[in-house]
Design a protein around this motif. Sequence first.
Motif, PDB file in Angstrom:
ATOM      1  N   VAL A 116      31.120  24.977  32.783  1.00  0.00           N
ATOM      2  CA  VAL A 116      30.847  24.134  33.950  1.00  0.00           C
ATOM      3  C   VAL A 116      31.752  24.538  35.109  1.00  0.00           C
ATOM      4  CG1 VAL A 116      30.900  21.784  34.859  1.00  0.00           C
ATOM      5  CG2 VAL A 116      29.980  22.210  32.577  1.00  0.00           C
ATOM      6  N   LYS A 117      33.015  24.825  34.812  1.00  0.00           N
ATOM      7  CA  LYS A 117      33.918  25.311  35.858  1.00  0.00           C
ATOM      8  C   LYS A 117      33.360  26.580  36.498  1.00  0.00           C
ATOM      9  CE  LYS A 117      38.455  23.563  34.323  1.00  0.00           C
ATOM     10  NZ  LYS A 117      37.992  22.490  33.444  1.00  0.00           N
ATOM     11  N   LEU A 118      32.870  27.494  35.664  1.00  0.00           N
ATOM     12  CA  LEU A 118      32.315  28.733  36.205  1.00  0.00           C
ATOM     13  C   LEU A 118      31.073  28.451  37.041  1.00  0.00           C
ATOM     14  CD1 LEU A 118      32.300  31.781  36.498  1.00  0.00           C
ATOM     15  CD2 LEU A 118      31.079  31.929  34.306  1.00  0.00           C
ATOM     16  N   ALA A 119      30.229  27.539  36.598  1.00  0.00           N
ATOM     17  CA  ALA A 119      29.054  27.182  37.389  1.00  0.00           C
ATOM     18  C   ALA A 119      29.467  26.663  38.762  1.00  0.00           C
ATOM     19  CB  ALA A 119      28.213  26.128  36.650  1.00  0.00           C
ATOM     20  N   ALA A 120      30.520  25.846  38.800  1.00  0.00           N
ATOM     21  CA  ALA A 120      31.006  25.328  40.080  1.00  0.00           C
ATOM     22  C   ALA A 120      31.530  26.450  40.965  1.00  0.00           C
ATOM     23  CB  ALA A 120      32.098  24.283  39.841  1.00  0.00           C
ATOM     24  N   ARG A 121      32.296  27.368  40.384  1.00  0.00           N
ATOM     25  CA  ARG A 121      32.844  28.464  41.175  1.00  0.00           C
ATOM     26  C   ARG A 121      31.733  29.374  41.688  1.00  0.00           C
ATOM     27  NH1 ARG A 121      38.353  29.598  40.385  1.00  0.00           N
ATOM     28  NH2 ARG A 121      38.077  31.138  42.056  1.00  0.00           N
ATOM     29  N   LEU A 122      30.756  29.691  40.835  1.00  0.00           N
ATOM     30  CA  LEU A 122      29.677  30.578  41.266  1.00  0.00           C
ATOM     31  C   LEU A 122      28.844  29.922  42.362  1.00  0.00           C
ATOM     32  CD1 LEU A 122      28.450  32.038  37.854  1.00  0.00           C
ATOM     33  CD2 LEU A 122      29.874  33.165  39.577  1.00  0.00           C
ATOM     34  N   HIS A 123      28.500  28.650  42.168  1.00  0.00           N
ATOM     35  CA  HIS A 123      27.690  27.988  43.188  1.00  0.00           C
ATOM     36  C   HIS A 123      28.455  27.871  44.504  1.00  0.00           C
ATOM     37  CE1 HIS A 123      24.488  25.425  44.736  1.00  0.00           C
ATOM     38  NE2 HIS A 123      25.453  24.791  45.356  1.00  0.00           N
TER      39      HIS A 123
ATOM     40  N   ARG B  71      41.262  31.913  48.015  1.00  0.00           N
ATOM     41  CA  ARG B  71      41.370  31.647  46.571  1.00  0.00           C
ATOM     42  C   ARG B  71      40.069  31.994  45.856  1.00  0.00           C
ATOM     43  NH1 ARG B  71      43.378  26.004  45.104  1.00  0.00           N
ATOM     44  NH2 ARG B  71      43.998  27.109  43.202  1.00  0.00           N
ATOM     45  N   LEU B  72      39.646  33.230  46.012  1.00  0.00           N
ATOM     46  CA  LEU B  72      38.365  33.670  45.467  1.00  0.00           C
ATOM     47  C   LEU B  72      38.474  34.274  44.067  1.00  0.00           C
ATOM     48  CD1 LEU B  72      36.918  35.337  48.698  1.00  0.00           C
ATOM     49  CD2 LEU B  72      36.235  33.155  47.693  1.00  0.00           C
ATOM     50  N   GLU B  73      39.684  34.616  43.622  1.00  0.00           N
ATOM     51  CA  GLU B  73      39.811  35.231  42.308  1.00  0.00           C
ATOM     52  C   GLU B  73      39.620  34.193  41.212  1.00  0.00           C
ATOM     53  OE1 GLU B  73      42.826  37.939  39.552  1.00  0.00           O
ATOM     54  OE2 GLU B  73      43.491  37.243  41.526  1.00  0.00           O
ATOM     55  N   ILE B  74      38.763  34.505  40.249  1.00  0.00           N
ATOM     56  CA  ILE B  74      38.529  33.643  39.092  1.00  0.00           C
ATOM     57  C   ILE B  74      39.479  34.075  37.992  1.00  0.00           C
ATOM     58  CG2 ILE B  74      36.826  32.908  37.381  1.00  0.00           C
ATOM     59  CD1 ILE B  74      34.643  33.511  39.424  1.00  0.00           C
TER      60      ILE B  74
ATOM     61  N   THR C 227      43.731  23.767  37.400  1.00  0.00           N
ATOM     62  CA  THR C 227      44.071  22.952  38.567  1.00  0.00           C
ATOM     63  C   THR C 227      43.392  23.447  39.842  1.00  0.00           C
ATOM     64  OG1 THR C 227      46.061  24.285  38.975  1.00  0.00           O
ATOM     65  CG2 THR C 227      46.297  22.321  37.588  1.00  0.00           C
ATOM     66  N   TYR C 228      42.479  24.405  39.717  1.00  0.00           N
ATOM     67  CA  TYR C 228      41.798  24.929  40.911  1.00  0.00           C
ATOM     68  C   TYR C 228      40.972  23.822  41.567  1.00  0.00           C
ATOM     69  CZ  TYR C 228      39.054  27.785  44.041  1.00  0.00           C
ATOM     70  OH  TYR C 228      38.473  28.299  45.177  1.00  0.00           O
ATOM     71  N   ARG C 229      40.986  23.768  42.892  1.00  0.00           N
ATOM     72  CA  ARG C 229      40.147  22.829  43.627  1.00  0.00           C
ATOM     73  C   ARG C 229      39.607  23.514  44.885  1.00  0.00           C
ATOM     74  NH1 ARG C 229      40.961  21.142  39.446  1.00  0.00           N
ATOM     75  NH2 ARG C 229      41.723  19.096  38.776  1.00  0.00           N
ATOM     76  N   PHE C 230      38.454  23.065  45.326  1.00  0.00           N
ATOM     77  CA  PHE C 230      37.823  23.577  46.533  1.00  0.00           C
ATOM     78  C   PHE C 230      38.284  22.770  47.750  1.00  0.00           C
ATOM     79  CE2 PHE C 230      34.961  24.522  43.076  1.00  0.00           C
ATOM     80  CZ  PHE C 230      34.449  25.767  43.368  1.00  0.00           C
ATOM     81  N   GLY C 231      38.341  23.446  48.882  1.00  0.00           N
ATOM     82  CA  GLY C 231      38.497  22.777  50.173  1.00  0.00           C
ATOM     83  C   GLY C 231      39.625  21.775  50.219  1.00  0.00           C
ATOM     84  N   HIS C 232      39.272  20.528  50.538  1.00  0.00           N
ATOM     85  CA  HIS C 232      40.278  19.474  50.684  1.00  0.00           C
ATOM     86  C   HIS C 232      40.879  19.043  49.357  1.00  0.00           C
ATOM     87  CE1 HIS C 232      36.948  17.021  49.328  1.00  0.00           C
ATOM     88  NE2 HIS C 232      36.282  17.215  50.456  1.00  0.00           N
ATOM     89  N   THR C 233      40.388  19.514  48.239  1.00  0.00           N
ATOM     90  CA  THR C 233      40.867  19.310  46.864  1.00  0.00           C
ATOM     91  C   THR C 233      40.483  17.953  46.277  1.00  0.00           C
ATOM     92  OG1 THR C 233      43.089  18.355  47.258  1.00  0.00           O
ATOM     93  CG2 THR C 233      42.882  20.765  47.393  1.00  0.00           C
ATOM     94  N   LEU C 234      39.859  17.074  47.024  1.00  0.00           N
ATOM     95  CA  LEU C 234      39.525  15.741  46.517  1.00  0.00           C
ATOM     96  C   LEU C 234      38.257  15.772  45.670  1.00  0.00           C
ATOM     97  CD1 LEU C 234      40.260  13.729  49.763  1.00  0.00           C
ATOM     98  CD2 LEU C 234      41.535  13.550  47.609  1.00  0.00           C
ATOM     99  N   SER C 235      38.202  14.882  44.684  1.00  0.00           N
ATOM    100  CA  SER C 235      37.031  14.710  43.842  1.00  0.00           C
ATOM    101  C   SER C 235      36.661  13.231  43.817  1.00  0.00           C
ATOM    102  CB  SER C 235      37.321  15.196  42.418  1.00  0.00           C
ATOM    103  OG  SER C 235      38.212  14.289  41.768  1.00  0.00           O
TER     104      SER C 235
END
Length: 289
Positions: free
Chosen positions: A126-133, A240-243, A249-257
């Motif tokens: 699921v983490k990979l799906a999020a990163r790929l999308h 932060r493009l390297e997988i 602890t990786y988060r996108f953008g503003h880091t909020l969920s």
Amino acid sequence: MTLPVHEGEEAALSFIQFQDPHSTAKLRRTERPWMLILVHDLASGLLMGNRASGERAGLLYDLLPDDHFLRDLPAPRGRHTLNWQAQYARATFSVLEDPIATYRNHDLDPLTLLLNTAHSLGSDPVKLAARLHGQCESNCWVDGPNRQWLAQVVQDGLDTGLYRPGLGWEEARDLLSKRDDSPVVVSTNAAFPSPWGPWANTHAGPDADSDDILQAWEELPTAQQWSYGLQALRSRTEDRLEIRPDWATYRFGHTLSFLDLLAEDHAARMDCALGLEQHAAGAATATAS
């Protein structure tokens, strides 16, 4: 949840491909929206699937932009709570870029919240799906020594049924596991490497037009094109493009969920993520002086 794709629609979707200097593996065009469904379904479970989320649905209501259509529904209290939660979960999927929360003049879009929720709660597939999308258009990548690890993540996705067989995942797994002496770069319809960007700025004259740039690029050996492309990619550390395997602890953008928006200390979490604590401290210092 199944993904309906009608005749002619698949051609309009962007595909995702894994590339190294030697080979390419493409996922079917249906897989990018399928990944978004995986991400959304996990977040929907959080938004609707437990008592705490129902008790705190009012927090989400209070964070809605003033003109959001969900404010036209009865507020999430009593018998209205479950229906409001369902409508909220649906809204996070239907309009991905319009803000679904506003906090101290900062807009929060559903997609970033969805991706961060999935990356926080999801398994490695699921983490990979999020990163790929979220990053395929920006060329996320995995370094050579980590290719075997990522190949196993893809295999785990196939074994658990999260990744659908016969749609390119097996080829992606095989490409990743084939060697470990070069990175694998993810891209969409736009090919990697590309002359546009640092290479063109450095090697093409100020008066060069697009045809001149393309001609000069195409005269380079493939290995040199990849060398320039990877050099530019590695320099984009702020993106932060390297997988990597240490991605918990990786988060996108503003880091909020959505976990943060529903937390008891949600205000403190948003202040921290959006840099508002530092702003407030700086303002207080300036006032005191």
